[in-house]
Design an enzyme around this catalytic site. Structure first.
Site, PDB file in Angstrom:
ATOM      1  N   ALA A  63     -77.334 -60.921  13.870  1.00 57.59           N
ATOM      2  CA  ALA A  63     -77.421 -61.475  14.986  1.00 57.59           C
ATOM      3  C   ALA A  63     -76.271 -61.410  15.855  1.00 57.59           C
ATOM      4  O   ALA A  63     -74.956 -61.139  15.541  1.00 57.59           O
ATOM      5  CB  ALA A  63     -77.802 -63.101  14.731  1.00 57.59           C
ATOM      6  N   GLY A 109     -78.989 -60.489   9.895  1.00 59.24           N
ATOM      7  CA  GLY A 109     -80.484 -60.167  10.579  1.00 59.24           C
ATOM      8  C   GLY A 109     -80.653 -58.795  10.642  1.00 59.24           C
ATOM      9  O   GLY A 109     -81.703 -58.460  10.709  1.00 59.24           O
ATOM     10  N   GLU A 112     -82.427 -58.494   7.247  1.00 58.26           N
ATOM     11  CA  GLU A 112     -83.746 -59.283   7.618  1.00 58.26           C
ATOM     12  C   GLU A 112     -84.629 -58.303   8.336  1.00 58.26           C
ATOM     13  O   GLU A 112     -85.885 -58.260   7.789  1.00 58.26           O
ATOM     14  CB  GLU A 112     -83.386 -60.518   8.113  1.00 58.26           C
ATOM     15  CG  GLU A 112     -82.664 -61.577   7.310  1.00 58.26           C
ATOM     16  CD  GLU A 112     -82.008 -62.910   7.929  1.00 58.26           C
ATOM     17  OE1 GLU A 112     -82.527 -63.893   7.346  1.00 58.26           O
ATOM     18  OE2 GLU A 112     -81.223 -62.710   8.898  1.00 58.26           O
ATOM     19  N   GLU A 132     -73.902 -64.369   5.891  1.00 56.65           N
ATOM     20  CA  GLU A 132     -73.964 -65.513   6.924  1.00 56.65           C
ATOM     21  C   GLU A 132     -73.125 -66.836   6.627  1.00 56.65           C
ATOM     22  O   GLU A 132     -72.375 -67.484   7.167  1.00 56.65           O
ATOM     23  CB  GLU A 132     -75.379 -65.983   7.032  1.00 56.65           C
ATOM     24  CG  GLU A 132     -76.251 -65.127   7.784  1.00 56.65           C
ATOM     25  CD  GLU A 132     -76.828 -64.097   7.266  1.00 56.65           C
ATOM     26  OE1 GLU A 132     -77.666 -63.451   7.664  1.00 56.65           O
ATOM     27  OE2 GLU A 132     -76.481 -63.794   5.935  1.00 56.65           O
TER      28      GLU A 132
HETATM   29  N1  T1G Z   1     -72.184 -60.603  16.661  1.00 53.36           N
HETATM   30  C1  T1G Z   1     -71.303 -60.394  17.922  1.00 53.36           C
HETATM   31  N2  T1G Z   1     -70.066 -59.308  17.944  1.00 53.36           N
HETATM   32  C2  T1G Z   1     -70.026 -58.826  16.644  1.00 53.36           C
HETATM   33  C3  T1G Z   1     -70.643 -58.870  15.497  1.00 53.36           C
HETATM   34  C4  T1G Z   1     -71.815 -59.720  15.890  1.00 53.36           C
HETATM   35  N3  T1G Z   1     -72.792 -59.900  14.502  1.00 53.36           N
HETATM   36  N4  T1G Z   1     -70.317 -58.020  14.770  1.00 53.36           N
HETATM   37  C5  T1G Z   1     -69.272 -57.420  15.121  1.00 53.36           C
HETATM   38  N5  T1G Z   1     -69.264 -57.918  16.305  1.00 53.36           N
HETATM   39  C6  T1G Z   1     -67.895 -57.393  17.533  1.00 53.36           C
HETATM   40  C7  T1G Z   1     -66.542 -57.792  17.011  1.00 53.36           C
HETATM   41  O1  T1G Z   1     -66.171 -59.038  17.501  1.00 53.36           O
HETATM   42  C8  T1G Z   1     -65.772 -56.690  17.462  1.00 53.36           C
HETATM   43  O2  T1G Z   1     -65.578 -56.897  18.953  1.00 53.36           O
HETATM   44  C9  T1G Z   1     -66.863 -55.371  17.547  1.00 53.36           C
HETATM   45  O3  T1G Z   1     -67.796 -56.043  17.228  1.00 53.36           O
HETATM   46  C10 T1G Z   1     -66.297 -54.759  16.219  1.00 53.36           C
HETATM   47  O4  T1G Z   1     -66.291 -55.361  14.974  1.00 53.36           O
HETATM   48  C11 T1G Z   1     -80.151 -64.078  11.936  1.00 53.36           C
HETATM   49  C12 T1G Z   1     -77.872 -65.466  11.263  1.00 53.36           C
HETATM   50  C13 T1G Z   1     -70.170 -54.995  11.071  1.00 53.36           C
HETATM   51  C14 T1G Z   1     -68.596 -54.676   9.163  1.00 53.36           C
HETATM   52  O5  T1G Z   1     -71.596 -61.657   9.841  1.00 53.36           O
HETATM   53  O6  T1G Z   1     -68.680 -57.986   9.542  1.00 53.36           O
HETATM   54  O7  T1G Z   1     -77.331 -62.514  11.457  1.00 53.36           O
HETATM   55  O8  T1G Z   1     -63.160 -57.357  18.909  1.00 53.36           O
HETATM   56  O9  T1G Z   1     -63.767 -55.048  14.640  1.00 53.36           O
HETATM   57  O10 T1G Z   1     -64.305 -53.305  11.218  1.00 53.36           O
HETATM   58  O11 T1G Z   1     -79.886 -64.497   9.484  1.00 53.36           O
HETATM   59  O12 T1G Z   1     -68.031 -56.168  12.420  1.00 53.36           O
HETATM   60  O13 T1G Z   1     -63.989 -55.198  19.697  1.00 53.36           O
HETATM   61  O14 T1G Z   1     -64.523 -57.188  21.162  1.00 53.36           O
HETATM   62  O15 T1G Z   1     -65.448 -56.088  12.989  1.00 53.36           O
HETATM   63  O16 T1G Z   1     -65.759 -51.815  11.961  1.00 53.36           O
HETATM   64  C15 T1G Z   1     -74.303 -61.899  10.263  1.00 53.36           C
HETATM   65  C16 T1G Z   1     -70.482 -59.249  11.362  1.00 53.36           C
HETATM   66  C17 T1G Z   1     -74.408 -62.327  11.694  1.00 53.36           C
HETATM   67  C18 T1G Z   1     -71.499 -59.366  10.367  1.00 53.36           C
HETATM   68  C19 T1G Z   1     -67.848 -53.880  11.377  1.00 53.36           C
HETATM   69  N6  T1G Z   1     -73.489 -60.407  10.547  1.00 53.36           N
HETATM   70  N7  T1G Z   1     -69.684 -58.212  11.397  1.00 53.36           N
HETATM   71  O17 T1G Z   1     -66.701 -54.038  11.245  1.00 53.36           O
HETATM   72  O18 T1G Z   1     -65.648 -53.738  13.568  1.00 53.36           O
HETATM   73  S1  T1G Z   1     -75.424 -64.023  11.372  1.00 53.36           S
HETATM   74  C20 T1G Z   1     -72.310 -60.602  10.376  1.00 53.36           C
HETATM   75  C21 T1G Z   1     -68.975 -57.428  10.698  1.00 53.36           C
HETATM   76  C22 T1G Z   1     -77.078 -63.417  11.336  1.00 53.36           C
HETATM   77  C23 T1G Z   1     -79.416 -63.805  10.856  1.00 53.36           C
HETATM   78  C24 T1G Z   1     -77.842 -64.480  10.833  1.00 53.36           C
HETATM   79  C25 T1G Z   1     -68.119 -56.257  11.070  1.00 53.36           C
HETATM   80  C26 T1G Z   1     -68.811 -55.043  10.697  1.00 53.36           C
HETATM   81  P1  T1G Z   1     -64.395 -56.791  19.639  1.00 53.36           P
HETATM   82  P2  T1G Z   1     -65.051 -55.334  14.056  1.00 53.36           P
HETATM   83  P3  T1G Z   1     -65.590 -53.192  11.997  1.00 53.36           P
END
Ligand code: T1G
Length: 708
Positions: A63, A109, A112, A132
């Site tokens: 998400a 997500g 999911e 999460e």
């Molecule tokens: N939402 C918004 N922005 C995100 C994002 C996300 N999920 N993931 C990354 N970004 C932005 C980040 O802030 C950065 O921005 C850029 O993308 C590059 O990220 C419904 C409720 C995928 C392993 O927790 O772990 O799904 O600084 O520097 O090192 O049940 O990003 O460039 O402006 O980290 O290559 C669950 C979160 C969400 C994964 C890539 N998902 N992301 O790593 O790049 S909750 C997560 C990561 C959810 C559901 C629930 C990592 C990555 P900027 P980065 P990276």
């Protein structure tokens, strides 16, 4: 069709491509466009099957975390979750085989969505996970219900409570993935989908129950995980909520279990814990953005390194470089000292191997990257030289003069000093533009934080290179200014001042430590000092005394110096603030310390009294926040969130509290200011509210005003 999702038919298979850079997050419009495309494929006579794939470097990273700040009420959250659940059920009911093709990450997500597809294929380098809990929430789109149906409760519990992704091989073996594609992912996925269509096969994950297995065994697995979390979660709530949701999936049918998940998700997403952890998610990405060092500032590749000083810190730093695959010279004054340092390094690796976290072969390869030496031979070939000698200015200046002489003009010269003036060291090197502080935290091969101390003349490319190197070393690099103690230790001095004074006023060593560990810290101030060494603090105080300075304003408790004079340096001498049985690290309260504190209280005319845990936390956290505000207003930290990142990664400040500055915001800066003024009235003028704290409090703002 929206630009975020593309649709085409290839070889009679509809290919739905998500294209929302940089990580294909499920931002507004993306889930809707995916459903639209799948529906279209269902009616498209040219397509027998459907493949869902991500453009760019990854499948779906989950998400869009930014959307959670829009959620205000439980009802609103449940309504939003219901919509996403309905959307995934629709996918699952697709009339043609729907295959998720995964590369990079399928997280949260993203996984999911993939689990709502009938089948999942991936390249060998793909990783799938439910991270999460790192955001203080739980899977909110059916992950706690579909994952155990694919891989069983045990792995689902592990993945949803530790949040770590699993690799494609393990995911295949566990049943999360149906195939690992050797060649081109899209070609492989199309072939897989075509075969399913030919066999007229579609498998809805929600219908599967076999892997859930025996109900009693499932419940027992949940209870066992709760017990384990009792020791590791340190007060975080989300991991327990994930267990509860999975248990609902074991004991209830799919719809009832999903309903329970939505309710638990709503409780989590509105919690301060989640706000704190989402704050840190973005804060740890913001730290790399330096206003005057643009992203495209040229940086150098670090392929060879050298460390001067094979003591505790030097040895740990050498391990960090070797672990990152960078060959490193490790120098010390004589063979005996070098051998002692190498023996500790070897013991550390042997302990990692004995825990099964490293193979003996990997240990041999990594150790071979560390070349011990007692001379500067080879220093002319390194890209960076790190000085990690005793915390003594003259010794460090001599070392920097040597390094300026024996290394290439473009070699970066870094100091691991934790307190001393980087500009003074830079001057002695003869090329200050190449000099920077790289302050590691003990144990340097473990702790994630790297304080990158910017000197007056440190060049921008050295800063840019340091930030990239931090990632290479699997550290979080935070750029800070050059003041005494930089950010971490400068603020720590106030944390320790209040700890010492509270001890003299009547609190005990273990009471103070327990109050902080109850808040979620891994160890309290006194336990931490016994690990780091009471002698280290004494040497810094002596250095300051020699220039008539102290680490923090206000009364200087003599208790730590008296322990030093008694030879109580901490774990290394079997006694410090606690005493330790030989060979044990178990902290045993020692009445001798309380006696010393009582004597010092008398000497300072302090009336001892019962001290509450609330006062302990309030005094210590207020001192941290007030000094943090000063660090900010003096420009030694770029953002308040940088300070939070420093404390979370340098001292294990609990992530579910967001860091000392975020924590202050949750208390409310008006309250923090009131406490500073109360303590000033009770204890003395050394409690001075920082102008920034006063200003923000008067404007009703927080340190992270843009925070939720
Ligand atoms: N939402 C918004 N922005 C995100 C994002 C996300 N999920 N993931 C990354 N970004 C932005 C980040 O802030 C950065 O921005 C850029 O993308 C590059 O990220 C419904 C409720 C995928 C392993 O927790 O772990 O799904 O600084 O520097 O090192 O049940 O990003 O460039 O402006 O980290 O290559 C669950 C979160 C969400 C994964 C890539 N998902 N992301 O790593 O790049 S909750 C997560 C990561 C959810 C559901 C629930 C990592 C990555 P900027 P980065 P990276």
């Amino acid at each position: 069709m929206s630009q975020l999702v593309r649709y085409e038919v290839r070889d009679r298979v509809a290919v739905v491509t998500i294209d929302n850079p940089p990580v294909n997050a499920l931002s507004g419009g993306v889930p809707e466009a995916i459903s639209e495309a799948v529906e279209r494929a269902g009616q498209d006579p040219a397509a027998n099957a459907i493949v869902l794939i991500g453009a760019g470097t990854t499948f779906i990273a989950g998400a869009d975390i930014n959307i959670f700040k829009e959620l205000r009420t439980r009802e609103q959250s449940i309504e939003r979750s219901s919509a996403i659940h309905a959307r995934l059920t629709m996918l699952e009911d697709a009339s043609k085989p729907l295959v998720a093709a995964i590369h990079g990450h399928a997280l949260g997500g993203g996984l999911e969505f993939a689990m709502a597809c009938h089948y999942r294929v991936a390249v060998a380098t793909a990783r799938v996970g439910q991270p999460e809990v790192h955001l203080g929430i739980i899977p909110g789109a059916g992950g706690t219900q579909r994952l155990p149906r694919l891989c069983g409760p045990a792995l689902a519990l592990e993945m949803c409570t530790d949040g770590r992704p699993v690799d494609a091989t393990r995911a295949r073996e566990a049943g999360i993935l149906d195939a690992v594609i050797a060649g081109d992912l899209l070609d492989g996925a199309i072939a897989f989908a075509t075969a399913r269509a030919a066999a007229n096969e579609r498998r809805r994950t929600r219908d599967l129950r076999e892997k859930i297995g025996d109900r009693a065994a499932g419940i027992a697995a949940c209870d066992a995980m709760r017990a384990a979390l009792g020791k590791t979660a340190r007060g975080a709530r989300a991991p327990f909520a994930a267990v509860e949701a999975i248990e609902a999936g074991i004991t209830l049918d799919f719809d009832a279990g999903s309903r329970r998940e939505m309710e638990l998700f709503a409780d989590c997403v509105l919690s301060t814990e989640s706000k704190a952890m989402r704050h840190l998610f973005f804060a740890e990405r913001e730290v790399a953005k330096i206003p005057d060092v643009p992203k495209d500032t040229p940086s150098r590749k670090i392929t060879r390194a050298a460390i001067v000083g094979a003591g505790t810190m030097g040895g740990g730093i050498a391990m960090a470089y070797a672990n990152a695959g960078i060959p490193v010279l490790l120098k010390d004054v004589d063979q005996a000292t070098l051998d002692r340092g190498l023996a500790i390094i070897r013991r550390n690796y042997e302990s990692t191997v004995s825990k099964g976290k490293m193979t003996p072969e990997a240990m041999a390869t990594t150790l071979a990257r560390i070349t011990p030496t007692t001379s500067y031979d080879g220093f002319g070939d390194v890209d960076i030289a790190v000085e990690a000698v005793f915390e003594h200015m003259d010794l460090k200046k001599t070392t920097f003069a040597d390094l300026g002489r024996v290394t290439r003009p473009d070699t970066i010269l870094a100091s691991n000093t934790s307190t001393l003036d980087i500009d003074e060291l830079a001057a002695s090197s003869g090329r200050p533009a190449q000099v920077v502080g790289h302050h590691f935290f003990s144990p340097a091969n473990v702790m994630k934080l790297l304080e990158i101390v910017r000197g007056h003349d440190t060049s921008k490319d050295v800063i840019a290179t340091s930030l990239k190197l931090a990632k290479q070393l699997n550290k979080v690099g935070v750029v800070v200014g050059n003041c005494f103690g930089f950010v971490a230790n400068r603020m720590l001095a106030y944390y320790m001042r209040e700890s010492y004074l509270l001890l003299e006023e009547g609190a005990s060593v273990s009471q103070i430590d327990n109050a902080l560990t109850d808040l979620g810290l891994p160890v309290g101030p006194f336990g931490m000092q016994d690990i780091a060494g009471i002698d280290v603090g004494w040497r810094i105080r002596q250095h300051l005394k020699s220039s008539g300075k102290t680490r923090a304003e206000g009364p200087q408790s003599a208790v730590p110096d008296r322990l030093y004079e008694m030879g109580r340096y901490g774990q290394k001498t079997g006694a410090g603030w606690y005493r330790y049985e030989s060979g044990s690290r178990t902290r045993i309260p020692d009445p001798i310390v309380d006696d010393v504190a009582a004597e010092e209280a008398v000497r300072r005319g302090v009336t001892r009294r019962a001290v509450s845990n609330e006062e302990i936390i309030a005094r210590i956290m207020t001192a941290l926040a007030n000094e943090g505000a000063r660090v900010l207003e003096e420009g030694y930290a770029i953002r308040a969130s940088d300070i939070d990142v420093v404390y979370v990664n340098g001292f294990g400040f609990p992530r579910h509290r967001g860091g000392p500055m975020f924590y202050a915001d949750t208390v409310g800066l008006a309250t923090v200011l009131a406490r500073v003024n109360e303590y000033r009235a009770r204890f003395g003028d050394y409690w001075q509210p920082s102008p920034m704290l006063k200003k923000l409090a008067s404007e009703g703002r927080g340190f992270h005003s843009d925070a939720e």
